[in-house]
Design a protein around this motif. Sequence first.
Motif, PDB file in Angstrom:
ATOM      1  N   GLY A   1      -4.819 -23.207   2.308  1.00 10.20           N
ATOM      2  CA  GLY A   1      -6.307 -23.571   2.543  1.00 10.20           C
ATOM      3  C   GLY A   1      -6.301 -24.909   2.100  1.00 10.20           C
ATOM      4  N   VAL A   2      -5.992 -25.229   0.807  1.00 11.02           N
ATOM      5  CA  VAL A   2      -5.851 -26.785   0.349  1.00 11.02           C
ATOM      6  C   VAL A   2      -4.999 -27.687   1.378  1.00 11.02           C
ATOM      7  CG1 VAL A   2      -5.394 -28.190  -1.603  1.00 11.02           C
ATOM      8  CG2 VAL A   2      -6.155 -25.670  -2.173  1.00 11.02           C
ATOM      9  N   ALA A   3      -4.229 -27.242   1.781  1.00 10.08           N
ATOM     10  CA  ALA A   3      -3.407 -28.054   2.787  1.00 10.08           C
ATOM     11  C   ALA A   3      -4.126 -28.331   3.868  1.00 10.08           C
ATOM     12  CB  ALA A   3      -1.832 -27.582   3.140  1.00 10.08           C
ATOM     13  N   ILE A   4      -4.802 -27.436   4.376  1.00  7.06           N
ATOM     14  CA  ILE A   4      -5.622 -27.605   5.640  1.00  7.06           C
ATOM     15  C   ILE A   4      -6.638 -28.575   5.583  1.00  7.06           C
ATOM     16  CG2 ILE A   4      -7.098 -26.405   7.459  1.00  7.06           C
ATOM     17  CD1 ILE A   4      -5.374 -23.766   6.924  1.00  7.06           C
ATOM     18  N   ARG A   5      -7.247 -28.456   4.450  1.00  5.62           N
ATOM     19  CA  ARG A   5      -8.382 -29.534   3.924  1.00  5.62           C
ATOM     20  C   ARG A   5      -8.069 -30.698   3.881  1.00  5.62           C
ATOM     21  NH1 ARG A   5     -14.369 -28.648   3.627  1.00  5.62           N
ATOM     22  NH2 ARG A   5     -14.643 -31.125   3.762  1.00  5.62           N
ATOM     23  N   THR A   6      -6.799 -30.902   3.157  1.00  7.99           N
ATOM     24  CA  THR A   6      -6.337 -32.222   2.956  1.00  7.99           C
ATOM     25  C   THR A   6      -5.883 -32.926   4.145  1.00  7.99           C
ATOM     26  OG1 THR A   6      -5.380 -31.278   0.778  1.00  7.99           O
ATOM     27  CG2 THR A   6      -4.349 -33.334   1.689  1.00  7.99           C
ATOM     28  N   ALA A   7      -5.254 -32.166   5.089  1.00  2.00           N
ATOM     29  CA  ALA A   7      -4.915 -32.665   6.519  1.00  2.00           C
ATOM     30  C   ALA A   7      -6.269 -33.157   7.138  1.00  2.00           C
ATOM     31  CB  ALA A   7      -4.212 -31.752   7.574  1.00  2.00           C
ATOM     32  N   HIS A   8      -7.378 -32.378   7.093  1.00  2.00           N
ATOM     33  CA  HIS A   8      -8.535 -32.758   7.855  1.00  2.00           C
ATOM     34  C   HIS A   8      -9.083 -33.687   7.107  1.00  2.00           C
ATOM     35  CE1 HIS A   8     -12.942 -32.323   8.330  1.00  2.00           C
ATOM     36  NE2 HIS A   8     -12.546 -31.883   9.378  1.00  2.00           N
ATOM     37  N   ASP A   9      -9.300 -33.979   5.802  1.00  2.00           N
ATOM     38  CA  ASP A   9     -10.080 -34.852   5.156  1.00  2.00           C
ATOM     39  C   ASP A   9      -9.244 -36.437   4.954  1.00  2.00           C
ATOM     40  OD1 ASP A   9     -11.977 -32.953   5.105  1.00  2.00           O
ATOM     41  OD2 ASP A   9     -11.973 -32.877   2.862  1.00  2.00           O
ATOM     42  N   PHE A  10      -7.876 -36.231   4.988  1.00  2.00           N
ATOM     43  CA  PHE A  10      -7.098 -37.209   4.819  1.00  2.00           C
ATOM     44  C   PHE A  10      -6.130 -37.427   5.893  1.00  2.00           C
ATOM     45  CE2 PHE A  10      -8.681 -36.085   0.663  1.00  2.00           C
ATOM     46  CZ  PHE A  10      -9.297 -37.145   0.250  1.00  2.00           C
ATOM     47  N   PRO A  11      -6.340 -37.794   7.178  1.00  2.00           N
ATOM     48  CA  PRO A  11      -5.376 -37.719   8.290  1.00  2.00           C
ATOM     49  C   PRO A  11      -4.534 -38.483   8.149  1.00  2.00           C
ATOM     50  CG  PRO A  11      -7.550 -38.634   8.921  1.00  2.00           C
ATOM     51  CD  PRO A  11      -7.843 -38.197   7.497  1.00  2.00           C
ATOM     52  N   GLU A  12      -4.503 -39.854   7.350  1.00  2.00           N
ATOM     53  CA  GLU A  12      -3.417 -40.708   7.346  1.00  2.00           C
ATOM     54  C   GLU A  12      -2.538 -40.100   6.248  1.00  2.00           C
ATOM     55  OE1 GLU A  12      -3.006 -43.250   9.147  1.00  2.00           O
ATOM     56  OE2 GLU A  12      -4.655 -42.442  10.207  1.00  2.00           O
ATOM     57  N   LEU A  13      -2.666 -39.057   5.405  1.00  2.00           N
ATOM     58  CA  LEU A  13      -1.740 -38.778   4.419  1.00  2.00           C
ATOM     59  C   LEU A  13      -0.667 -37.670   5.022  1.00  2.00           C
ATOM     60  CD1 LEU A  13      -0.764 -38.581   1.457  1.00  2.00           C
ATOM     61  CD2 LEU A  13      -2.394 -36.916   1.156  1.00  2.00           C
TER      62      LEU A  13
END
Length: 218
Positions: free
Chosen positions: A47-59
């Motif tokens: 879940g943290v990974a999904i939200r990270t990908a969503h909020d920080f697309p360049e990362l």
Amino acid sequence: MPGFGGTAELPPEEHSLRGYAEWVAAFAKEVGLDGPVDVVGHSFGGGVAIRTAHDFPELVGRLILVNSIGGSAWSDGRGMLKAIGERPLWDWGLHLQTDLLPTRQLTRVLPVILRDAVPNLMRHPGAIWRVANLARTADLTLELAELNRRGLPVTIIWSKHDNVIPAATLLSLRAGLDDAQLITVPGGHGWLLSNPHLFGEVITNVLALPVPDFRRSS
């Protein structure tokens, strides 16, 4: 992650999947990861990974979800499909307990729990409770739809006998991801602890696949 392994938990106002994602991005910056990188998350970490990908697309250049939370549905003991937010916390605990019952699981996973999880529970019982509640109610349908729109490469790895993240949750997780690759493996929710060699083999094979340059078309 914050609140685990003897570390301090996130401040109360940041205790959300968004807050954990911001912590991951800050950590990546601190250690010099500019992105895009492959992000792997198991269970709550998914879940943290999904939200990270969503909020920080360049990362994030690729997302690998292992028995991840984030689906919108679950099925109760009578086979009724319900919203994930209706799943009681005791149901999570009950199924986590049954997930350890096979002898191989118990003998390999229990030492890890006794060494890491129990001391962490003693040090930060409130943190564990709050994370469990976040995991229980996490519905990342909108975030997954946005990642699908962007064309982010996603691989879902799920074990066939997972009692913690049931099949209904897996199906709802996949529903908004048109091109997500699904890999099924034997075992329960903690299969990567009970069979680390298989986990290493599966992850190595996934990472060997080429990643399309999806940003050119987004």
